[in-house]
Design a protein around this motif. Structure first.
Motif, short mmCIF file in Angstrom:
data_model
loop_
_atom_site.label_atom_id
_atom_site.label_comp_id
_atom_site.label_asym_id
_atom_site.label_seq_id
_atom_site.Cartn_x
_atom_site.Cartn_y
_atom_site.Cartn_z
N VAL A 72 0.93 -1.24 0.03
CA VAL A 72 -0.01 0.06 0.08
C VAL A 72 0.76 1.19 -0.22
N ALA A 73 1.98 1.36 0.77
CA ALA A 73 2.91 2.43 0.85
C ALA A 73 3.46 2.66 -0.44
N MET A 74 3.87 1.58 -0.98
CA MET A 74 4.59 1.82 -2.37
C MET A 74 3.48 2.23 -3.56
N LEU A 75 2.34 1.66 -3.38
CA LEU A 75 1.36 2.11 -4.35
C LEU A 75 1.09 3.53 -4.07
N TYR A 76 1.15 4.03 -2.91
CA TYR A 76 0.81 5.43 -2.59
C TYR A 76 1.93 6.32 -3.17
N GLY A 77 3.34 5.87 -3.02
CA GLY A 77 4.31 6.61 -3.53
C GLY A 77 4.41 6.47 -4.93
N ILE A 78 4.05 5.41 -5.65
CA ILE A 78 4.04 5.46 -7.03
C ILE A 78 3.10 6.37 -7.56
N SER A 79 1.83 6.55 -7.00
CA SER A 79 0.79 7.46 -7.56
C SER A 79 1.06 9.09 -7.18
N LYS A 80 2.04 9.30 -6.28
CA LYS A 80 2.41 10.77 -6.16
C LYS A 80 3.46 11.01 -6.89
N LEU A 81 4.43 10.12 -7.26
CA LEU A 81 5.28 10.47 -8.38
C LEU A 81 4.84 10.56 -9.64
N ASN A 82 3.73 9.74 -9.98
CA ASN A 82 3.23 9.68 -11.45
C ASN A 82 2.25 11.07 -11.33
N GLU A 83 1.86 11.68 -10.18
CA GLU A 83 1.16 12.99 -10.29
C GLU A 83 2.12 14.06 -10.58
N ALA A 84 3.26 13.94 -10.01
CA ALA A 84 4.34 14.87 -10.27
C ALA A 84 4.74 15.07 -11.52
N ARG A 85 4.64 13.70 -12.20
CA ARG A 85 5.25 13.65 -13.57
C ARG A 85 4.14 14.21 -14.51
N LEU A 86 2.88 14.05 -14.07
CA LEU A 86 1.66 14.72 -14.89
C LEU A 86 1.63 16.11 -14.73
#
Length: 200
Positions: free
Chosen positions: A149-163
């Protein structure tokens, strides 16, 4: 349990993100994209670093649960993975986030760092529990789920930054991964291993 973890992560993120205002000169769009892409590449590098010892740990744990690996071999695999996970967590924590980035992008990258570090720390803790007689299979699986869950949260935030930086399309902001080859930091066997190891 997942909701509790999300709530905890969000609280930490909000507190840390509120600290320190941006006083540097704003970066150009090109510099923002280059900086965010560099951050993404660094996270991918750490993901690659953990794969070898994690795969060895998972393989050894499975072998141990079927009687094909010894206690010594399992402990060696656990120690190796713990050392790697701890090193990666420390290195992720040391990643610098440029203050010239837009506040929104800074916050998203900071959020992702916190989540990635938590994920590696949780995986490290879970690996140690694999050789503990006091940890049940359910507790072992719960630790791994928290790390996921922590990793998925980190991935989502990183991808939001990329977006936000214009590096990816909106439809990839949630589903994209740190490295296309395996961004979830792997998963230890969900059944069998801990039951055998802990004697449960």
């Amino acid at each position: 349990m997942r909701q509790a973890l999300f709530a905890g992560l969000i609280m930490v993120v909000v507190l840390l993100s509120a600290c320190g205002n941006n006083s540097a000169e704003p970066a150009s769009e090109e510099v923002v994209q280059e900086t965010v892409q560099s951050f993404y590449n660094e996270m991918s590098k750490y993901d690659e670093m953990g794969k070898s010892s994690l795969e060895n740990f998972n393989t050894t744990l499975t072998s141990y649960s079927t009687g094909q690996a010894t206690d010594k071999e399992l402990q060696k695999a656990v120690n190796r993975f713990q050392d790697t996970a701890s090193e990666i967590a420390d290195q992720v924590n040391d990643v610098k986030i440029s203050k010239s980035l837009p506040d929104t992008v800074q916050t998203l990258l900071r959020d992702s760092v916190i989540a990635f570090q938590s994920a590696y720390q949780l995986k490290e803790k879970a690996s140690q529990s694999a050789v503990s007689p006091d940890v049940t299979a359910e507790e072992f699986n719960a630790m791994n789920q928290q790390a996921d869950v922590a990793m998925l949260y980190g991935i989502s935030k990183l991808n939001e930054a990329r977006l936000a930086a214009g590096l990816i399309e909106p439809e990839k902001a949630v589903t994209g991964t740190v490295s296309e080859a395996g961004a979830d930091i792997g998963k230890a066997p969900s059944t069998g291993g801990t039951e055998t190891t802990s004697g449960k």
